[in-house]
Design an enzyme around this catalytic site. Structure first.
Site, PDB file in Angstrom:
ATOM      1  N   VAL A 125     -11.271  -4.905  23.620  1.00 34.72           N
ATOM      2  CA  VAL A 125     -10.921  -4.481  24.982  1.00 34.72           C
ATOM      3  C   VAL A 125     -11.603  -3.145  25.291  1.00 34.72           C
ATOM      4  CG1 VAL A 125      -9.026  -3.678  26.460  1.00 34.72           C
ATOM      5  CG2 VAL A 125      -8.694  -5.663  24.975  1.00 34.72           C
TER       6      VAL A 125
ATOM      7  N   GLU B 211       0.847  -1.202   0.000  1.00 33.45           N
ATOM      8  CA  GLU B 211       0.000   0.000   0.000  1.00 33.45           C
ATOM      9  C   GLU B 211       0.878   1.246   0.000  1.00 33.45           C
ATOM     10  OE1 GLU B 211      -2.246  -0.241   3.639  1.00 33.45           O
ATOM     11  OE2 GLU B 211      -3.755  -1.548   2.727  1.00 33.45           O
TER      12      GLU B 211
ATOM     13  N   ARG C 144     -14.717  -9.502  16.691  1.00 33.84           N
ATOM     14  CA  ARG C 144     -14.845  -9.854  18.124  1.00 33.84           C
ATOM     15  C   ARG C 144     -15.226  -8.601  18.909  1.00 33.84           C
ATOM     16  NH1 ARG C 144      -9.490  -8.530  17.200  1.00 33.84           N
ATOM     17  NH2 ARG C 144      -8.772  -6.914  18.631  1.00 33.84           N
TER      18      ARG C 144
ATOM     19  N   ASN D  96     -12.164  -6.319  12.801  1.00 34.15           N
ATOM     20  CA  ASN D  96     -12.100  -7.260  13.917  1.00 34.15           C
ATOM     21  C   ASN D  96     -13.479  -7.848  14.151  1.00 34.15           C
ATOM     22  OD1 ASN D  96      -9.391  -6.511  14.279  1.00 34.15           O
ATOM     23  ND2 ASN D  96     -10.041  -4.726  15.474  1.00 34.15           N
TER      24      ASN D  96
HETATM   25  C1  MV4 Z   1      -0.460   1.361   7.744  1.00 39.57           C
HETATM   26  C2  MV4 Z   1       0.237   2.511   8.211  1.00 39.57           C
HETATM   27  C3  MV4 Z   1       0.565   3.498   7.276  1.00 39.57           C
HETATM   28  N1  MV4 Z   1       0.243   3.337   5.963  1.00 39.57           N
HETATM   29  N2  MV4 Z   1      -0.770   1.252   6.440  1.00 39.57           N
HETATM   30  C4  MV4 Z   1      -0.337  -1.043  11.912  1.00 39.57           C
HETATM   31  C5  MV4 Z   1      -0.886  -2.414  12.174  1.00 39.57           C
HETATM   32  C6  MV4 Z   1      -2.015  -2.557  11.282  1.00 39.57           C
HETATM   33  N3  MV4 Z   1      -3.215  -2.168  12.002  1.00 39.57           N
HETATM   34  C7  MV4 Z   1      -1.764  -1.631  10.149  1.00 39.57           C
HETATM   35  N4  MV4 Z   1      -0.868  -0.614  10.668  1.00 39.57           N
HETATM   36  C8  MV4 Z   1      -0.498   0.432   9.907  1.00 39.57           C
HETATM   37  N5  MV4 Z   1      -0.818   0.370   8.606  1.00 39.57           N
HETATM   38  C9  MV4 Z   1      -0.409   2.212   5.569  1.00 39.57           C
HETATM   39  N6  MV4 Z   1      -0.716   2.086   4.264  1.00 39.57           N
HETATM   40  C10 MV4 Z   1       0.557   2.604   9.590  1.00 39.57           C
HETATM   41  C11 MV4 Z   1       0.210   1.562  10.423  1.00 39.57           C
HETATM   42  C12 MV4 Z   1       0.611   1.683  11.823  1.00 39.57           C
HETATM   43  C13 MV4 Z   1      -0.343   1.841  12.819  1.00 39.57           C
HETATM   44  C14 MV4 Z   1      -1.695   1.852  12.507  1.00 39.57           C
HETATM   45  C15 MV4 Z   1      -2.600   2.007  13.542  1.00 39.57           C
HETATM   46  C16 MV4 Z   1      -2.177   2.138  14.862  1.00 39.57           C
HETATM   47  C17 MV4 Z   1      -0.848   2.114  15.158  1.00 39.57           C
HETATM   48  C18 MV4 Z   1       0.093   1.958  14.149  1.00 39.57           C
HETATM   49  C19 MV4 Z   1       1.451   1.909  14.458  1.00 39.57           C
HETATM   50  C20 MV4 Z   1       2.353   1.748  13.462  1.00 39.57           C
HETATM   51  C21 MV4 Z   1       1.938   1.637  12.134  1.00 39.57           C
END
Ligand code: MV4
Length: 444
Positions: A295, A200, A292, A290
């Site tokens: 928390v 992405e 479920r 999700n």
């Molecule tokens: C991303 C992103 C930036 N750009 N996708 C973290 C785990 C999963 N939920 C997807 N995540 C992310 N996806 C794109 N295209 C940044 C994150 C991310 C993040 C997202 C939500 C909450 C905390 C985070 C911590 C690091 C990276």
């Protein structure tokens, strides 16, 4: 309606489910490992069955043992809580095969939303905004190179079997792509036995804003507004709030409708959460779904005066939802209190709680299973309580949180109370000015 529900979980969420079952006049069965013999959920339930030794794999993840407990107690439904087997398609299937209602998603739904690339393409089909990137899985490194060159760096490589940040790599330049590709696939193969990857455009400094939805047997869905979960450390949520300080009426309407559209498109049944990435221009993109209870569900309950566990049980029993969408009427904040030492890298601090004084008063909710004399076992996750404050405004909810944290006495183990207390004095936090990068700069 179910006569007896077995709760296939432990700790505060087991207590949470037992409480609602009691209110509904439903009998409850607790399951526990030998390490949890003295746990509160065992005492609160009408019946309790020991399902094995301390190790989760031998107890709370031991499907035959849990099914056997349901059989011998004649439970007609199982509530999995969160974590453990709550998103395990095999467990959902085995419950169905044994005529036990799984209070959660169908095996097919769990598989479909658990595979991140397929969840994303489903959402795209439903007309939900998704992050620009590869159409499904990457076939080769060369294809990854091409798509990254087309989109422009930075890009995010993601494991389709991943989630919560596992098997994910941010890539800032073409020279770094090969190593990221190899490391991410290797990590995903090792963790999930699946090295499928997708790509992405990287969304810089995003917020994590999720929408609670409930869908029923008739394919109707509603949303219960958002939770801002951006403050995380190594993909572990630390604190959540609703409404999000970044939300506007217009954005809430658009995200809520997108979430309902997604839920109705997949005919989602039960409580679910659609996670979005929100960029600084307030563009929002589907991240994960999700299947479920989460928390952080209490903050949603607090601001709309709603019992989400009750709703889960009613929907599982085939009772249609009202279909009403909800907007927050108050402001609610949850601080996850973990038995960890925030002055030493949040390392776990299990052991005996010698003193426990709970905060109280108007607008204070404490969801916890611990008490003075309780020994926190080292085998399970370190969360010991969720402190939730609710008030008319964000400022008042923060005032309450400060006062409640000051009142909260837990001795015998280290906890994250000092971290949360410092957070409530942090100027960026107080200004509501935070993204998922917040913890990178936070100093206790
Ligand atoms: C991303 C992103 C930036 N750009 N996708 C973290 C785990 C999963 N939920 C997807 N995540 C992310 N996806 C794109 N295209 C940044 C994150 C991310 C993040 C997202 C939500 C909450 C905390 C985070 C911590 C690091 C990276």
């Amino acid at each position: 309606m179910f006569k007896k529900i077995l709760i296939a979980n432990r700790g505060e969420i087991a207590l949470r489910v037992i409480r609602t079952c009691k209110e509904m006049g439903i009998k409850t069965v607790a399951v526990y490992s030998t390490a949890d013999k003295e746990s509160l959920h065992v005492r609160f339930a009408d019946e309790a069955v020991c399902i094995g030794p301390a190790a989760s794999s031998e107890s709370y993840l031991n499907i035959p043992s849990i099914i056997a407990a349901a059989e011998i107690t004649n439970a007609d439904a199982i509530h999995p809580g969160y974590g453990f087997l709550s998103e395990n398609a095999k467990f959902s299937k085995i419950c169905a095969e044994n005529g036990i209602k799984f209070i959660g998603a169908s095996p097919e739904m769990i598989e479909r939303m658990g595979d991140k690339a397929s969840a994303k393409s489903t959402m795209k089909e439903a007309g939900v905004p998704t992050v620009p990137g590869s159409e499904g899985l990457l076939e080769s490194f060369e294809q990854a190179q091409e798509i990254a060159a087309e989109m422009g760096y930075p890009v995010m490589l993601k494991a389709t079997a991943g989630g919560g940040g596992k098997g994910m790599r941010a890539v800032w330049a073409a020279k770094d792509l090969l190593k990221a590709w190899e490391d991410a696939r290797q990590e995903s193969a090792a963790a999930f036995g699946n090295d499928g990857m997708y790509m992405e455009k990287l969304i810089e400094e995003p917020r994590h804003i999720e929408i609670q939805i409930v869908g029923d047997v008739n394919g109707k869905a509603c949303h219960l507004s958002e939770r801002d979960c951006s403050i995380q450390r190594r993909h572990q949520k630390l604190t959540e709030e609703t409404p999000s300080p970044f939300m506007t009426k217009d954005l809430r309407k658009k995200m809520g409708l997108a979430a309902v559209k997604a839920a109705e498109f997949i005919k989602y049944e039960g409580a679910g959460t659609i996670e979005f990435l929100v960029d600084k221009h307030r563009n929002f993109y589907f991240m994960e779904m999700n299947t479920r209870i989460q928390v952080e569900h209490p903050i949603t309950e607090q601001v709309i005066d709603y019992d989400l566990i009750r709703e889960q049980i009613k929907v599982a029993a085939g009772i249609p939802i009202s279909g009403k969408n909800y907007e927050p009427q108050l402001h609610s904040i949850e601080c996850r209190i973990n038995a960890e030492d925030p002055h030493n890298g949040f390392r776990p601090s299990p052991g005996k709680i010698t003193t426990f004084h709970a905060p109280g008063g108007h607008g204070i909710r404490l969801d916890t299973h611990v008490y003075a004399g309780y020994v926190i076992p080292p085998y399970y996750d370190s969360m010991i309580a969720k402190l939730i404050t609710t008030a008319q405004t964000r400022e008042e909810a923060i005032d309450k949180m400060r006062r409640a944290l000051d009142e909260f006495v837990i001795e015998g183990v280290k906890t994250t109370i000092p971290f949360h207390r410092a957070l409530m004095d942090n100027e960026d936090y107080l200004a509501g000015n935070y993204t998922t990068k917040f913890m990178e700069d936070f100093k206790l």
